[in-house]
Motif scaffolding. Structure first.
Motif, short mmCIF file in Angstrom:
data_model
loop_
_atom_site.label_atom_id
_atom_site.label_comp_id
_atom_site.label_asym_id
_atom_site.label_seq_id
_atom_site.Cartn_x
_atom_site.Cartn_y
_atom_site.Cartn_z
N PRO A 1 21.06 -14.26 11.18
CA PRO A 1 22.27 -13.70 10.58
C PRO A 1 22.95 -12.72 11.55
CG PRO A 1 20.48 -13.67 9.00
CD PRO A 1 19.87 -14.04 10.33
N GLY A 2 24.24 -12.91 11.76
CA GLY A 2 24.94 -12.08 12.74
C GLY A 2 26.13 -11.35 12.16
N GLN A 3 27.06 -10.99 13.03
CA GLN A 3 28.22 -10.22 12.64
C GLN A 3 29.09 -10.98 11.65
OE1 GLN A 3 29.66 -9.73 16.67
NE2 GLN A 3 29.00 -7.61 16.72
N GLY A 4 29.56 -10.25 10.61
CA GLY A 4 30.46 -10.84 9.64
C GLY A 4 29.84 -11.98 8.86
N GLY A 5 28.50 -12.02 8.80
CA GLY A 5 27.83 -13.08 8.07
C GLY A 5 27.70 -14.38 8.83
N GLN A 6 28.23 -14.41 10.06
CA GLN A 6 28.14 -15.63 10.87
C GLN A 6 26.78 -15.72 11.54
OE1 GLN A 6 31.43 -15.67 13.60
NE2 GLN A 6 32.87 -16.42 12.05
N ALA A 7 26.30 -16.94 11.68
CA ALA A 7 24.99 -17.15 12.30
C ALA A 7 25.08 -16.98 13.81
CB ALA A 7 24.48 -18.54 11.97
N THR A 8 24.02 -16.43 14.39
CA THR A 8 23.92 -16.24 15.83
C THR A 8 22.64 -16.93 16.31
OG1 THR A 8 25.02 -14.09 15.67
CG2 THR A 8 23.80 -14.53 17.69
N SER A 9 22.67 -17.48 17.50
CA SER A 9 21.48 -18.16 18.00
C SER A 9 20.47 -17.14 18.52
CB SER A 9 21.85 -19.13 19.13
OG SER A 9 22.09 -18.44 20.33
N SER A 10 19.20 -17.52 18.45
CA SER A 10 18.14 -16.63 18.94
C SER A 10 18.28 -16.40 20.44
CB SER A 10 16.77 -17.25 18.63
OG SER A 10 16.66 -18.56 19.19
N ARG A 11 18.77 -17.38 21.18
CA ARG A 11 18.95 -17.21 22.63
C ARG A 11 20.05 -16.19 22.93
NH1 ARG A 11 15.98 -20.49 25.75
NH2 ARG A 11 15.30 -22.51 24.95
N ALA A 12 21.09 -16.20 22.11
CA ALA A 12 22.17 -15.22 22.30
C ALA A 12 21.63 -13.80 22.07
CB ALA A 12 23.32 -15.51 21.35
N LEU A 13 20.76 -13.65 21.07
CA LEU A 13 20.17 -12.35 20.82
C LEU A 13 19.24 -11.93 21.95
CD1 LEU A 13 19.41 -12.27 16.99
CD2 LEU A 13 20.89 -10.76 18.27
N GLN A 14 18.53 -12.88 22.52
CA GLN A 14 17.70 -12.58 23.68
C GLN A 14 18.55 -12.05 24.82
OE1 GLN A 14 15.38 -16.01 24.76
NE2 GLN A 14 14.02 -15.84 23.01
N SER A 15 19.71 -12.65 24.99
CA SER A 15 20.63 -12.21 26.04
C SER A 15 21.09 -10.78 25.79
CB SER A 15 21.84 -13.15 26.11
OG SER A 15 22.74 -12.74 27.12
N LEU A 16 21.38 -10.45 24.52
CA LEU A 16 21.79 -9.08 24.17
C LEU A 16 20.67 -8.09 24.44
CD1 LEU A 16 23.75 -9.59 20.81
CD2 LEU A 16 24.66 -8.66 22.94
N ILE A 17 19.45 -8.47 24.07
CA ILE A 17 18.30 -7.60 24.28
C ILE A 17 18.08 -7.34 25.78
CG2 ILE A 17 15.77 -7.49 24.11
CD1 ILE A 17 16.09 -8.98 21.38
N LYS A 18 18.19 -8.38 26.57
CA LYS A 18 18.03 -8.22 28.02
C LYS A 18 19.12 -7.32 28.59
CE LYS A 18 17.21 -10.76 32.29
NZ LYS A 18 18.00 -9.82 33.10
N LYS A 19 20.33 -7.46 28.07
CA LYS A 19 21.45 -6.64 28.53
C LYS A 19 21.19 -5.17 28.23
CE LYS A 19 26.23 -8.13 28.99
NZ LYS A 19 27.40 -8.71 28.27
N MET A 20 20.66 -4.90 27.05
CA MET A 20 20.36 -3.53 26.64
C MET A 20 19.28 -2.93 27.54
SD MET A 20 20.40 -4.16 22.51
CE MET A 20 19.88 -2.52 22.04
N ILE A 21 18.26 -3.72 27.84
CA ILE A 21 17.16 -3.23 28.67
C ILE A 21 17.62 -3.02 30.11
CG2 ILE A 21 14.91 -3.88 29.67
CD1 ILE A 21 14.27 -5.19 26.95
N ASP A 22 18.47 -3.93 30.61
CA ASP A 22 18.97 -3.79 31.98
C ASP A 22 19.79 -2.52 32.18
OD1 ASP A 22 17.78 -6.14 32.73
OD2 ASP A 22 19.59 -7.37 32.54
N SER A 23 20.43 -2.05 31.10
CA SER A 23 21.29 -0.86 31.22
C SER A 23 20.66 0.39 30.62
CB SER A 23 22.64 -1.13 30.55
OG SER A 23 22.46 -1.44 29.18
N GLU A 24 19.38 0.33 30.25
CA GLU A 24 18.73 1.48 29.62
C GLU A 24 18.45 2.60 30.62
OE1 GLU A 24 15.03 -0.01 28.10
OE2 GLU A 24 14.14 -0.24 30.08
#
Length: 219
Positions: A145-168
């Protein structure tokens, strides 16, 4: 000197943007070009009534069956890839962060074939994309479950997590709980254990280990 041998992967399919539309096609350099010579049928006619006719007929029928199976297999691979590209055009423009949820059952239903047929079609098959050569299985991912009730792929979330860690922060790496809270603020309904699972799938250590590694790098 290393004895390791590098393996080069030849893409079975190619995707290219033509007139603002993404088009997929089989790679002619990889797809086998197999034909049955026209003279085979003529020779079989001439051999009718002679010794060996039955063997020639059986051999020709076997060859025709093999050719038909090969053509059907590559047609299925193309049809599956076509649907994948139609569903994943955002990925072709933006990368992994834009991957959409997709599973093999959805494609099977659209093509009116069995799920196992889709699984066999994508097994060991690769496609050349703007982001490199990727296995067709790469485009399949579960839904979150993603923004605005729209579904998001698990791979897209992995990409977001990696982005957060890269900039931490080097001094204060993000814990799984903090990343979970940050994702929830962005509208993603996700559990901490899921964030941990995705982080581990990315082969990224937990925040205490990352802090130690970064401190050791500084010394």
């Amino acid at each position: 000197i290393s004895s390791r041998q590098e393996t080069t992967i030849a893409a079975d399919l190619l995707v290219k943007k033509i007139d603002d539309k993404w088009v997929v096609r089989l790679n002619p350099n990889v797809t086998p070009s197999i034909v049955i010579h026209d003279e085979s049928a003529e020779l079989l006619k001439l051999a009718k009534g002679q010794d060996g006719y039955d063997r020639m007929k059986t051999a020709l029928q076997t060859a025709q069956g093999l050719l038909s199976n090969i053509q059907r297999r590559y047609h299925t691979i193309y049809q599956v890839a076509k649907i994948i590209i139609e569903r994943q055009t955002d990925f072709l423009e933006q990368g992994q962060i834009a991957l959409q949820p997709l599973n093999q059952r959805t494609i099977a239903e659209l093509l009116d074939i069995h799920v196992s047929t889709v699984s066999r079609a994508v097994n060991g098959k690769y496609i050349l994309t703007p982001f490199g050569v990727l296995e067709l299985r790469y485009f399949f991912s579960s839904s979150v479950p993603g923004q605005g009730g729209q579904a998001t792929s698990s791979r897209a979330l992995q990409s977001l997590i990696k982005k957060m860690i890269d900039s931490e922060s080097t001094e204060k790496p993000l814990s799984d709980s903090k990343m979970t809270d940050a994702l929830k603020q962005q509208g993603y309904r996700i559990a901490r254990r899921t964030v941990m699972k995705y982080r581990e799938q990315l082969d990224i250590p937990a925040s205490p280990q990352r802090r130690k590694l970064k401190q050791a790098t500084k010394q």
